[in-house]
Design an enzyme around this catalytic site. Structure first.
Site, mmCIF file in Angstrom:
data_model
loop_
_atom_site.group_PDB
_atom_site.id
_atom_site.type_symbol
_atom_site.label_atom_id
_atom_site.label_comp_id
_atom_site.label_asym_id
_atom_site.label_seq_id
_atom_site.Cartn_x
_atom_site.Cartn_y
_atom_site.Cartn_z
ATOM 1 N N ASP A 220 0.729 -11.798 -2.497
ATOM 2 C CA ASP A 220 2.068 -12.291 -2.795
ATOM 3 C C ASP A 220 3.011 -12.124 -1.617
ATOM 4 O O ASP A 220 3.006 -11.091 -0.951
ATOM 5 C CB ASP A 220 2.580 -11.476 -3.992
ATOM 6 C CG ASP A 220 3.889 -11.973 -4.549
ATOM 7 O OD1 ASP A 220 3.940 -13.147 -4.932
ATOM 8 O OD2 ASP A 220 4.847 -11.191 -4.594
ATOM 9 N N GLU A 287 0.014 -16.257 -0.215
ATOM 10 C CA GLU A 287 1.235 -16.995 -0.540
ATOM 11 C C GLU A 287 2.214 -16.839 0.610
ATOM 12 O O GLU A 287 2.699 -15.750 0.878
ATOM 13 C CB GLU A 287 1.894 -16.460 -1.814
ATOM 14 C CG GLU A 287 3.169 -17.219 -2.158
ATOM 15 C CD GLU A 287 4.116 -16.454 -3.079
ATOM 16 O OE1 GLU A 287 4.504 -17.010 -4.099
ATOM 17 O OE2 GLU A 287 4.473 -15.303 -2.766
HETATM 18 C C1 LIG Z 1 7.621 -15.472 -2.105
HETATM 19 C C2 LIG Z 1 7.997 -14.505 -3.171
HETATM 20 O O1 LIG Z 1 9.133 -14.472 -3.541
HETATM 21 N N1 LIG Z 1 7.035 -13.748 -3.668
HETATM 22 C C3 LIG Z 1 7.168 -12.697 -4.625
HETATM 23 C C4 LIG Z 1 7.610 -11.373 -3.975
HETATM 24 O O2 LIG Z 1 8.179 -10.548 -4.894
HETATM 25 C C5 LIG Z 1 9.174 -11.131 -5.685
HETATM 26 C C6 LIG Z 1 9.896 -10.087 -6.387
HETATM 27 O O3 LIG Z 1 9.026 -9.327 -7.170
HETATM 28 C C7 LIG Z 1 8.522 -12.144 -6.603
HETATM 29 O O4 LIG Z 1 9.460 -12.675 -7.508
HETATM 30 C C8 LIG Z 1 8.005 -13.227 -5.750
HETATM 31 O O5 LIG Z 1 7.250 -14.150 -6.526
#
Ligand SMILES: CC(=O)N[C@H]1CO[C@H](CO)[C@@H](O)[C@@H]1O
Ligand SMILES: *[C@@H]1O[C@H](CO)[C@@H](O)[C@H](O)[C@H]1NC(C)=O
Ligand SMILES: *[C@@H]1O[C@H](CO)[C@@H](O)[C@H](O)[C@H]1NC(C)=O
Ligand SMILES: *[C@@H]1O[C@H](CO)[C@@H](O)[C@H](O)[C@H]1NC(C)=O
Ligand SMILES: *[C@@H]1O[C@H](CO)[C@@H](O)[C@H](O)[C@H]1NC(C)=O
Ligand SMILES: *[C@@H]1O[C@H](CO)[C@@H](O)[C@H](O)[C@H]1NC(C)=O
Ligand SMILES: *[C@@H]1O[C@H](CO)[C@@H](O)[C@H](O)[C@H]1NC(C)=O
Ligand SMILES: *[C@@H]1O[C@H](CO)[C@@H](O)[C@H](O)[C@H]1NC(C)=O
Ligand SMILES: *[C@@H]1O[C@H](CO)[C@@H](O)[C@H](O)[C@H]1NC(C)=O
Ligand SMILES: *[C@@H]1O[C@H](CO)[C@@H](O)[C@H](O)[C@H]1NC(C)=O
Ligand SMILES: *[C@@H]1O[C@H](CO)[C@@H](O)[C@H](O)[C@H]1NC(C)=O
Ligand SMILES: *[C@@H]1O[C@H](CO)[C@@H](O)[C@H](O)[C@H]1NC(C)=O
Length: 592
Positions: A220, A287
């Site tokens: 993530d 991601e």
């Molecule tokens: C790109 C992004 O925002 N990824 C994650 C990182 O963490 C946040 C907060 O927990 C998530 O909401 C996101 O999907």
């Protein structure tokens, strides 16, 4: 340079760990991956929230649908401020989803069905309820530097950095008398990845789940992992953004060069594990919302960066050439020999069927016909749409709650996270609870799996026909790719071997009938046969396609298969063999 470094590492590994073997290299090359948002897939205990047992009970759905791998959005222990993207224990399962035993049962059942399981790794931060953070506040031993702490400027935060969720990215802690960085929610403190102890913790987390038997990870928010120049302000971007974040140019907080080496170090862990335990190769999907160049770079560090360009660069208004550019720029940019991938939707973006009204099938066709990995977000296979009428009172997403009552709707990700629509009964068959965590889309009586399985034509029928074709067609597995635009409105995608051609034709026009002659593109091929046609097209499977005169209605797309004139398709060869066999039998019988 880094690519070769990765290869040298692999050869060294091969020498030192000669006893092991990584099996099924690149098993994902042609696989359909499916993203499950566990809260919304299937509720087995009727508390209104989906869970692991629910998923286990529904695994057959993936076998019948032709899906090969499933990735689960976070299931770790979490206070659920950001629905599992705020983790308080990386090595446990949250109660709301079940127990570790439930997870082990899920893995066992999935393996028995030949399905791969990928977990979401959320390294960008922890929950503020994680014990590391509590120890860090107290400056206890090694935990002192687990997070990004800095002194303020008097009563003000250390600098102007902004949170993705809005407002300052710094939060003051009175016990430690310092500020901590949170690029997302203030209950999600960022980890300090320059600290080797933190890197070691993440390595332990990865190994922990590998030992359980997972097939890899989706990582993530990778570009947010490293920060630098903690005391300096970021420059303004000149963009006016209601939600502030985009008003700064994030030169110190995203895309730092260290990120790539960290990803490479995770690849090493995955490969070492696979070698030592003689298992299948482990997959790592990344991601990263970054520039094309910065995104593609992850390929050289042993991972597959998600291709989000159909989400970020195409809209309902885009013409065929926009689609052509998206496809070609990715194919041209990726390193030779690497596997492309196509993502149409996810838990953060409006649903495909809502972004492309009346053209959901076209998007599924693109994902399935283009070479490489196809990614499906749960519900896309039945054409689920956003639930746009969720009230402020029903709203759950912290991003929406932070935006406030006036603006929540433009920010909320709840519309894309409503429960999966299994059938036409109560709660769409998702749960027997009196209230589900998010309301069910009111269209569930029409748009649901059971109904679509029985309809002559449906989004699900299209989906299944496509996965079946993917799994049987060599042209889709190994064939060459050509992409072109005809008369501005029509896009064709051709996958071809010397034995077979599969063509996708999409008419992007909202009102013009398309006329296409593909004889020059498919020289040496006989007329084709429709394998898949978009819902409502009035075209049918097995209908003949005359290459010199293809007529395609507005907003319609078809996939057809053709064989070379000189060579007979396998089926004919087979029936020819049967005839010859029968004849020989007859002759022998007569002769006797
Ligand atoms: C790109 C992004 O925002 N990824 C994650 C990182 O963490 C946040 C907060 O927990 C998530 O909401 C996101 O999907
Ligand atoms: C690894 O597993 C494969 C398949 O199970 C087997 O054929 C092979 O002999 C094993 N190799 C080692 C070194 O154990
Ligand atoms: C996947 O692709 C890679 C790179 O082209 C190749 O080395 C590997 O053998 C492929 N694996 C499968 C199962 O197709
Ligand atoms: C941190 O210190 C406070 C005060 O000394 C103490 O009450 C608390 O238990 C400590 N927290 C942890 C996690 O050790
Ligand atoms: C991160 O951790 C390292 C220790 O490994 C420490 O030197 C550094 O100051 C920490 N960074 C921040 C911003 O706290
Ligand atoms: C930011 O920090 C990097 C090292 O991390 C350093 O090379 C660079 O000069 C710094 N930039 C500024 C503007 O101070
Ligand atoms: C996506 O759109 C941006 C902004 O319009 C553009 O700069 C970029 O080249 C596009 N990328 C692709 C892959 O189409
Ligand atoms: C989803 O679409 C709505 C309009 O239908 C829009 O207001 C909202 O910003 C979109 N949400 C996301 C996350 O893109
Ligand atoms: C739903 O509500 C009814 C009436 O209040 C109650 O009897 C029933 O137990 C509830 N069902 C669940 C699954 O909570
Ligand atoms: C619900 O389904 C009907 C019939 O398919 C369709 O006309 C309508 O647009 C759908 N509603 C939404 C919000 O998608
Ligand atoms: C479904 O297909 C069958 C067989 O092709 C046909 O007899 C029937 O009329 C079709 N039903 C509808 C509703 O189109
Ligand atoms: C198309 O042909 C295949 C095999 O030849 C058959 O299984 C399938 O039912 C046919 N589809 C239709 C809609 O007739």
């Amino acid at each position: 340079m880094f690519k070769s470094r990765y290869h040298i590492f692999l050869s060294l590994l091969a020498v030192t760990l000669i006893s092991g073997e990584i099996l099924d290299r690149g098993w994902w090359n042609h696989t359909v991956f499916y993203q499950i948002y566990p809260r919304s897939f299937m509720d087995s205990d009727d508390d209104g929230v989906g869970d692991l047992k629910g998923i286990t009970n529904k695994l057959e759905h993936f076998v019948t649908s032709g899906v090969g791998a499933i990735w689960l959005s976070p299931i770790n222990r979490s206070p659920m401020v950001d629905f599992g993207y705020d983790i308080s224990d990386f090595k446990d399962v949250d109660k709301i989803f079940g127990t570790m035993t439930d997870f082990e049962n899920l893995l066992t059942r999935a393996k028995a069905l030949g399905l791969r399981i990928i977990l979401d790794l959320v390294p960008n931060h922890t929950s503020d309820e994680h014990y590391w953070f509590k120890e860090s506040i107290n400056r206890t031993g090694k935990y002192e530097h687990y997070y990004i702490w800095a002194d303020g400027k008097g009563k003000l935060p250390p600098n102007n950095w902004l949170s993705v969720f809005g407002g300052s990215a710094w939060e003051y802690n009175s016990i430690r008398n310092q500020w901590y960085l949170h690029q997302f929610h203030k209950k999600q403190p960022d980890l300090n990845y320059t600290n080797p102890e933190v890197q070691e913790e993440m390595k332990e987390t990865i190994l922990y789940w590998l030992r359980k038997g997972v097939d890899g990870f989706r990582v993530d928010a990778v570009p947010h992992l490293f920060e630098t120049n903690y005391t300096l302000d970021e420059p303004t971007s000149g963009i006016e953004d209601d939600y502030e974040y985009d008003s700064l140019n994030h030169i110190f907080t995203t895309d730092q060069p260290e990120t790539y080496n960290l990803v490479l170090s995770w690849r090493k862990i995955l490969d070492e594990y696979a070698y030592q335990h003689n298992t299948s190769e482990k997959v790592m999907l990344i991601e990263a919302y970054a520039t094309l160049e910065n995104t593609i770079k992850y390929y050289n560090y042993g991972s597959i960066p998600f291709n989000f360009y159909f989400i970020t660069n195409a809209t309902d208004a885009s013409d065929a050439s926009v689609f052509k550019d998206i496809i070609e720029s990715w194919m041209k940019a990726i390193p030779k020999g690497s596997i492309a991938n196509w993502v149409m939707g996810n838990h953060d973006r409006n649903r495909t069927a809502s972004r492309f009204p009346g053209m959901a099938d076209q998007m599924t066709m693109l994902a399935m016909i283009l070479p490489g990995v196809a990614v499906t977000y749960y519900g896309e296979e039945i054409g689920m749409v956003d639930k746009t009428d969720i009230t402020w009172e029903e709203t759950q997403d912290p991003l929406a709650c932070n935006a406030g009552r006036e603006k929540y709707q433009s920010r909320s990700r709840d519309p894309v996270r409503t429960p999966f629509q299994w059938h036409f009964q109560r709660n769409a068959g998702f749960s027997n609870a009196n209230k589900t965590w998010l309301p069910i889309h009111e269209n569930y009586t029409i748009t649901n799996l059971i109904v679509e399985q029985y309809q002559n034509e449906s989004h699900y029928k299209v989906y299944r026909a496509l996965t079946t074709l993917r799994n049987t067609s060599d042209a889709l597995k190994f064939g060459s790719l050509s992409v072109d635009v005809i008369n501005n409105n029509i896009l064709y995608i051709l996958r071809k071997t010397s034995e077979e051609a599969v063509t996708l034709l999409i008419n992007f026009s909202k009102d013009k009938q398309g006329k296409v002659d593909l004889t020059r593109v498919l020289t040496g091929f006989k007329n084709g046969v429709i394998k898949v046609a978009s819902v409502g097209s009035k075209l049918r499977q097995n209908q003949t396609v005359e290459l010199n005169n293809i007529s395609i209605p507005p907003k319609v797309s078809i996939v057809f298969q053709a064989y070379p004139s000189s060579k007979a398709p396998a089926e004919y060869v087979a029936s020819l063999q049967t005839i010859i066999l029968a004849l020989s039998f007859l002759i022998i019988t007569l002769y006797k």
